[in-house]
Design a protein around this motif. Structure first.
Motif, PDB file in Angstrom:
ATOM      1  N   ARG A   1      49.817  15.310  38.505  1.00  0.00           N
ATOM      2  CA  ARG A   1      50.411  16.466  39.210  1.00  0.00           C
ATOM      3  C   ARG A   1      49.643  17.091  40.284  1.00  0.00           C
ATOM      4  O   ARG A   1      48.197  16.496  40.535  1.00  0.00           O
ATOM      5  CB  ARG A   1      50.640  17.419  38.322  1.00  0.00           C
ATOM      6  CG  ARG A   1      51.548  17.477  36.832  1.00  0.00           C
ATOM      7  CD  ARG A   1      53.091  16.885  37.239  1.00  0.00           C
ATOM      8  NE  ARG A   1      53.470  16.838  36.023  1.00  0.00           N
ATOM      9  CZ  ARG A   1      53.831  15.608  35.160  1.00  0.00           C
ATOM     10  NH1 ARG A   1      53.357  14.629  35.824  1.00  0.00           N
ATOM     11  NH2 ARG A   1      54.561  15.770  34.009  1.00  0.00           N
ATOM     12  N   LEU A   2      50.061  17.856  41.203  1.00  0.00           N
ATOM     13  CA  LEU A   2      49.389  18.355  42.324  1.00  0.00           C
ATOM     14  C   LEU A   2      49.463  20.030  42.045  1.00  0.00           C
ATOM     15  O   LEU A   2      50.363  20.523  41.798  1.00  0.00           O
ATOM     16  CB  LEU A   2      50.068  18.220  43.741  1.00  0.00           C
ATOM     17  CG  LEU A   2      49.833  16.663  43.893  1.00  0.00           C
ATOM     18  CD1 LEU A   2      50.839  16.407  45.507  1.00  0.00           C
ATOM     19  CD2 LEU A   2      48.482  16.236  44.227  1.00  0.00           C
ATOM     20  N   LEU A   3      48.284  20.510  42.358  1.00  0.00           N
ATOM     21  CA  LEU A   3      48.166  22.163  41.929  1.00  0.00           C
ATOM     22  C   LEU A   3      47.705  22.406  43.646  1.00  0.00           C
ATOM     23  O   LEU A   3      46.696  21.907  44.093  1.00  0.00           O
ATOM     24  CB  LEU A   3      46.839  22.506  41.045  1.00  0.00           C
ATOM     25  CG  LEU A   3      47.256  22.608  39.823  1.00  0.00           C
ATOM     26  CD1 LEU A   3      46.404  22.769  38.872  1.00  0.00           C
ATOM     27  CD2 LEU A   3      48.404  23.257  39.279  1.00  0.00           C
ATOM     28  N   ARG A   4      48.156  23.586  43.853  1.00  0.00           N
ATOM     29  CA  ARG A   4      47.857  24.258  45.270  1.00  0.00           C
ATOM     30  C   ARG A   4      46.282  24.828  44.796  1.00  0.00           C
ATOM     31  O   ARG A   4      45.818  25.604  43.840  1.00  0.00           O
ATOM     32  CB  ARG A   4      48.628  25.369  45.550  1.00  0.00           C
ATOM     33  CG  ARG A   4      49.931  25.013  46.225  1.00  0.00           C
ATOM     34  CD  ARG A   4      50.781  26.139  46.881  1.00  0.00           C
ATOM     35  NE  ARG A   4      51.089  26.975  45.771  1.00  0.00           N
ATOM     36  CZ  ARG A   4      51.959  28.145  45.984  1.00  0.00           C
ATOM     37  NH1 ARG A   4      51.878  28.427  47.458  1.00  0.00           N
ATOM     38  NH2 ARG A   4      52.223  28.933  44.889  1.00  0.00           N
ATOM     39  N   SER A   5      45.413  24.738  45.785  1.00  0.00           N
ATOM     40  CA  SER A   5      44.092  25.145  45.808  1.00  0.00           C
ATOM     41  C   SER A   5      43.903  26.493  46.360  1.00  0.00           C
ATOM     42  O   SER A   5      44.507  26.816  47.452  1.00  0.00           O
ATOM     43  CB  SER A   5      43.189  24.206  46.611  1.00  0.00           C
ATOM     44  OG  SER A   5      43.218  22.700  45.984  1.00  0.00           O
TER      45      SER A   5
ATOM     46  N   LYS B   1      35.543  34.104  34.599  1.00  0.00           N
ATOM     47  CA  LYS B   1      35.918  34.914  35.749  1.00  0.00           C
ATOM     48  C   LYS B   1      36.682  34.204  36.634  1.00  0.00           C
ATOM     49  O   LYS B   1      36.785  33.191  37.021  1.00  0.00           O
ATOM     50  CB  LYS B   1      34.556  35.034  36.740  1.00  0.00           C
ATOM     51  CG  LYS B   1      34.559  35.996  37.891  1.00  0.00           C
ATOM     52  CD  LYS B   1      33.289  36.200  38.704  1.00  0.00           C
ATOM     53  CE  LYS B   1      33.274  36.900  39.609  1.00  0.00           C
ATOM     54  NZ  LYS B   1      32.105  37.027  40.661  1.00  0.00           N
ATOM     55  N   PHE B   2      38.054  34.675  36.675  1.00  0.00           N
ATOM     56  CA  PHE B   2      39.231  34.260  37.374  1.00  0.00           C
ATOM     57  C   PHE B   2      39.144  34.457  38.800  1.00  0.00           C
ATOM     58  O   PHE B   2      38.708  35.661  39.346  1.00  0.00           O
ATOM     59  CB  PHE B   2      40.481  34.631  36.607  1.00  0.00           C
ATOM     60  CG  PHE B   2      40.429  34.111  35.260  1.00  0.00           C
ATOM     61  CD1 PHE B   2      40.570  33.006  34.958  1.00  0.00           C
ATOM     62  CD2 PHE B   2      40.261  35.417  34.223  1.00  0.00           C
ATOM     63  CE1 PHE B   2      40.673  32.820  33.487  1.00  0.00           C
ATOM     64  CE2 PHE B   2      39.983  34.983  33.091  1.00  0.00           C
ATOM     65  CZ  PHE B   2      40.426  33.768  32.481  1.00  0.00           C
ATOM     66  N   MET B   3      39.664  33.585  39.840  1.00  0.00           N
ATOM     67  CA  MET B   3      39.345  33.637  41.170  1.00  0.00           C
ATOM     68  C   MET B   3      40.985  33.521  41.532  1.00  0.00           C
ATOM     69  O   MET B   3      41.829  32.728  40.968  1.00  0.00           O
ATOM     70  CB  MET B   3      38.678  32.852  42.040  1.00  0.00           C
ATOM     71  CG  MET B   3      37.236  32.567  41.148  1.00  0.00           C
ATOM     72  SD  MET B   3      36.341  34.231  41.488  1.00  0.00           S
ATOM     73  CE  MET B   3      35.867  34.022  43.221  1.00  0.00           C
TER      74      MET B   3
ATOM     75  N   ARG C   1      40.516  23.446  35.868  1.00  0.00           N
ATOM     76  CA  ARG C   1      40.639  23.876  37.476  1.00  0.00           C
ATOM     77  C   ARG C   1      40.837  25.301  37.602  1.00  0.00           C
ATOM     78  O   ARG C   1      39.978  26.007  38.326  1.00  0.00           O
ATOM     79  CB  ARG C   1      41.545  23.008  38.271  1.00  0.00           C
ATOM     80  CG  ARG C   1      41.655  21.602  38.145  1.00  0.00           C
ATOM     81  CD  ARG C   1      40.429  21.038  38.445  1.00  0.00           C
ATOM     82  NE  ARG C   1      40.293  19.395  38.129  1.00  0.00           N
ATOM     83  CZ  ARG C   1      40.634  18.565  39.031  1.00  0.00           C
ATOM     84  NH1 ARG C   1      40.808  18.998  40.396  1.00  0.00           N
ATOM     85  NH2 ARG C   1      40.554  17.292  39.023  1.00  0.00           N
ATOM     86  N   VAL C   2      41.611  25.858  36.751  1.00  0.00           N
ATOM     87  CA  VAL C   2      41.858  27.450  37.083  1.00  0.00           C
ATOM     88  C   VAL C   2      40.516  28.280  36.616  1.00  0.00           C
ATOM     89  O   VAL C   2      40.128  28.956  36.947  1.00  0.00           O
ATOM     90  CB  VAL C   2      43.064  27.820  36.165  1.00  0.00           C
ATOM     91  CG1 VAL C   2      43.151  29.263  36.137  1.00  0.00           C
ATOM     92  CG2 VAL C   2      44.386  27.065  36.746  1.00  0.00           C
ATOM     93  N   LEU C   3      40.058  27.536  35.332  1.00  0.00           N
ATOM     94  CA  LEU C   3      38.838  28.109  34.918  1.00  0.00           C
ATOM     95  C   LEU C   3      37.634  28.278  35.775  1.00  0.00           C
ATOM     96  O   LEU C   3      36.631  29.047  35.701  1.00  0.00           O
ATOM     97  CB  LEU C   3      38.398  27.741  33.544  1.00  0.00           C
ATOM     98  CG  LEU C   3      39.672  27.708  32.234  1.00  0.00           C
ATOM     99  CD1 LEU C   3      39.064  27.142  31.188  1.00  0.00           C
ATOM    100  CD2 LEU C   3      39.936  29.387  32.099  1.00  0.00           C
TER     101      LEU C   3
ATOM    102  N   GLU D   1      49.916  29.591  39.548  1.00  0.00           N
ATOM    103  CA  GLU D   1      50.346  28.075  40.134  1.00  0.00           C
ATOM    104  C   GLU D   1      50.316  27.029  39.010  1.00  0.00           C
ATOM    105  O   GLU D   1      51.261  26.205  39.107  1.00  0.00           O
ATOM    106  CB  GLU D   1      49.140  27.626  40.881  1.00  0.00           C
ATOM    107  CG  GLU D   1      49.149  26.390  41.581  1.00  0.00           C
ATOM    108  CD  GLU D   1      50.333  25.984  42.346  1.00  0.00           C
ATOM    109  OE1 GLU D   1      50.618  24.837  43.006  1.00  0.00           O
ATOM    110  OE2 GLU D   1      51.260  26.940  42.743  1.00  0.00           O
ATOM    111  N   LEU D   2      49.607  27.234  38.022  1.00  0.00           N
ATOM    112  CA  LEU D   2      49.691  26.438  36.864  1.00  0.00           C
ATOM    113  C   LEU D   2      50.927  26.435  36.158  1.00  0.00           C
ATOM    114  O   LEU D   2      51.544  25.308  35.787  1.00  0.00           O
ATOM    115  CB  LEU D   2      48.467  26.879  35.955  1.00  0.00           C
ATOM    116  CG  LEU D   2      48.441  25.996  34.432  1.00  0.00           C
ATOM    117  CD1 LEU D   2      48.256  24.405  34.737  1.00  0.00           C
ATOM    118  CD2 LEU D   2      47.028  26.594  33.768  1.00  0.00           C
ATOM    119  N   ARG D   3      51.359  27.613  35.893  1.00  0.00           N
ATOM    120  CA  ARG D   3      52.434  27.919  35.024  1.00  0.00           C
ATOM    121  C   ARG D   3      53.776  27.293  35.849  1.00  0.00           C
ATOM    122  O   ARG D   3      54.620  26.781  35.319  1.00  0.00           O
ATOM    123  CB  ARG D   3      52.880  29.305  34.790  1.00  0.00           C
ATOM    124  CG  ARG D   3      53.992  29.275  34.140  1.00  0.00           C
ATOM    125  CD  ARG D   3      54.434  30.892  33.356  1.00  0.00           C
ATOM    126  NE  ARG D   3      55.565  30.895  32.640  1.00  0.00           N
ATOM    127  CZ  ARG D   3      55.660  31.682  31.726  1.00  0.00           C
ATOM    128  NH1 ARG D   3      54.846  32.236  31.372  1.00  0.00           N
ATOM    129  NH2 ARG D   3      56.953  31.951  31.219  1.00  0.00           N
TER     130      ARG D   3
END
Length: 464
Positions: free
Chosen positions: A312-316, A343-345, A406-408, A416-418
């Motif tokens: 899959r592709l996730l936006r960075s 710590k979420f960004m 990647r989110v963590l 984006e993940l959802r």
């Protein structure tokens, strides 16, 4: 006076078109260019492609409506409207696309597709074009193909190091089938081309590499590439059957769509050829179920398929404006993530990312490598979930876990993940909730008598 005012515009328009413009300014410059008449349509298309390249758009949509022609860019997987053109310019602009891509201009009732030569526009990019008839005229979508060399290396696609190492190991094998799966626009073609390019650079002198595609997206040196043409009967099946008589070492098949293509591809993987192809399935383990449904014998699938990559592709997050943020607690609960531990960004939005907060995409994937345990499960026609669990026990990281990591690590967001990978149990929870609501609406098994119907019965009893 009017001519004196128009003259500077004719030079200013193209000059501005060759530099990156903010998305909100494209409309104004495009209007100025189109006012130049016949020449304006040519300049407008060049400008649109130029701006698409500057903004790293993968696709450009020309969409006709009742009163206008809308231009939309697909940026990092999401469509953004950039301009609305007057209806009077629609036919000339679509005709320009047809001329450059060698389509039949007067054929408006049938879909067409073509390719624009890299030297036909100023940005030196290959463009794949297609048209489709609608009630408001022909719509067109062009795909801008990126030829940057740094994007074509497997280790530059964003996969984890172990996935890249596994892919390189699989393509070094002399035979077997490596299958990629995922939804449309999930980066499968880019991954395959990166692997072919690496094979070309390292083994071009002693391996015969050929491809069967629909269509050819990137042209690779020292790789024999062909494009199927179903209208003439030149299908994946026919091409693959004939290609096996050409003494190939590596065969790339654009997509396994039917039983016969699957059978020939699997057989080729067993008889001394390395086959790389794509097939539609939800997960890596689901590919084997898909092959069995297409009529492939379990022992053939277990023996030929050496590995499956689901991606899959996730936006960075934009590195220029990333800031700490607090995600919705519902997201943390759905993905089973403790709030206080990380710590979420998230990108706040800036000039570099066009105010979106995201810039570029990264690939997440799960690489299933077939071993003896998994092969036995395939032969026994075991459930997909059991094969998936066995792969995880053997070290496979699922693309869901990869994406959560990647989110963590601050590279993307839960929002984006959802959107790309919903929680694994979300559908099951929704189905259970629907079943519970439906159950509460069902009447009890014994029908209750209403007061109106019970009264006559009571009166008759008293009369007796």
């Amino acid at each position: 006076m009017a001519e004196a005012q128009a003259r500077p515009l004719a030079t200013a328009g193209p000059e501005r078109a060759n530099v990156a413009l903010p998305l909100e300014q494209i409309q104004k410059v495009l209007d100025d260019v189109l006012d130049l008449g016949e020449k304006g349509a040519m300049m407008a298309f060049d400008m649109i492609v130029s701006q698409a390249v500057h903004h790293r758009a993968s696709d450009v949509h020309f969409e006709p409506w009742r009163d206008c022609l809308t231009i939309r860019f697909r940026l990092d997987g999401i469509l953004h409207e950039v301009a609305m053109i007057g209806k009077q310019h629609q036919e000339r602009l679509i005709a320009r696309i047809k001329v450059l891509s060698n389509m039949v201009i007067y054929m408006r009732e049938m879909p067409q597709d073509g390719r624009i030569d890299p030297h036909a526009d100023r940005m030196n990019r290959s463009v794949r074009a297609s048209t489709f008839p609608t009630v408001y005229g022909e719509k067109s979508v062009i795909r801008v193909l990126d030829h940057k060399q740094d994007l074509m290396r497997p280790d530059a696609l964003g996969f984890r190091d172990d996935v890249v190492a596994g892919l390189r190991l699989l393509v070094r094998r002399p035979q077997g089938a490596l299958l990629l799966t995922g939804p449309s626009s999930s980066g499968k073609s880019t991954t395959i081309y990166s692997l072919l390019r690496e094979l070309m650079l390292t083994h071009a002198s002693n391996r015969h590499i050929v491809t069967i595609e629909d269509p050819v997206e990137y042209q690779l040196g020292r790789v024999g590439q062909t494009q199927i043409n179903p209208a003439t009967g030149f299908t994946f099946e026919v091409a693959l059957r004939s290609l096996l008589r050409q003494d190939p070492d590596v065969i790339m098949v654009g997509e396994i769509r039917d039983r016969e293509t699957a059978r020939i591809a699997i057989q080729a993987g067993l008889t001394g050829h390395l086959v790389i192809s794509t097939i539609h399935s939800g997960t890596s383990s689901g590919v084997f179920t898909r092959l069995l449904d297409m009529g492939i014998e379990p022992f053939l699938a277990a023996s030929a398929v050496t590995g499956v990559l689901a991606q899959r592709l996730l936006r960075s997050n934009c590195s220029h404006c990333t800031r700490p943020y607090t995600p919705d607690p519902e997201f943390l609960a759905q993905y089973d993530v403790p709030k206080k531990k990380y710590k979420f960004m998230k990108g706040a939005g800036c000039k570099e990312c066009r105010g979106l907060g995201y810039l570029g995409r990264l690939a997440v994937g799960e690489l299933l490598i077939t071993n003896d345990e998994i092969a036995e499960l395939i032969i026994d026609r075991t459930r997909t979930r059991t094969i998936q669990e066995a792969a995880v026990r053997n070290g496979m990281v699922t693309f869901l876990q990869d994406a959560v990591d990647r989110v963590l690590s601050g590279r993307s967001t839960f929002e984006e993940l959802r959107m790309v990978i919903p929680p694994a149990d979300e559908v099951e929870q929704a189905m259970r909730a629907m079943a519970a609501r439906a159950k509460t609406k069902v009447a009890p098994s014994g029908p209750k008598k209403s007061a109106a119907s019970a009264a006559p019965a009571a009166k008759a009893k008293r009369g007796k």
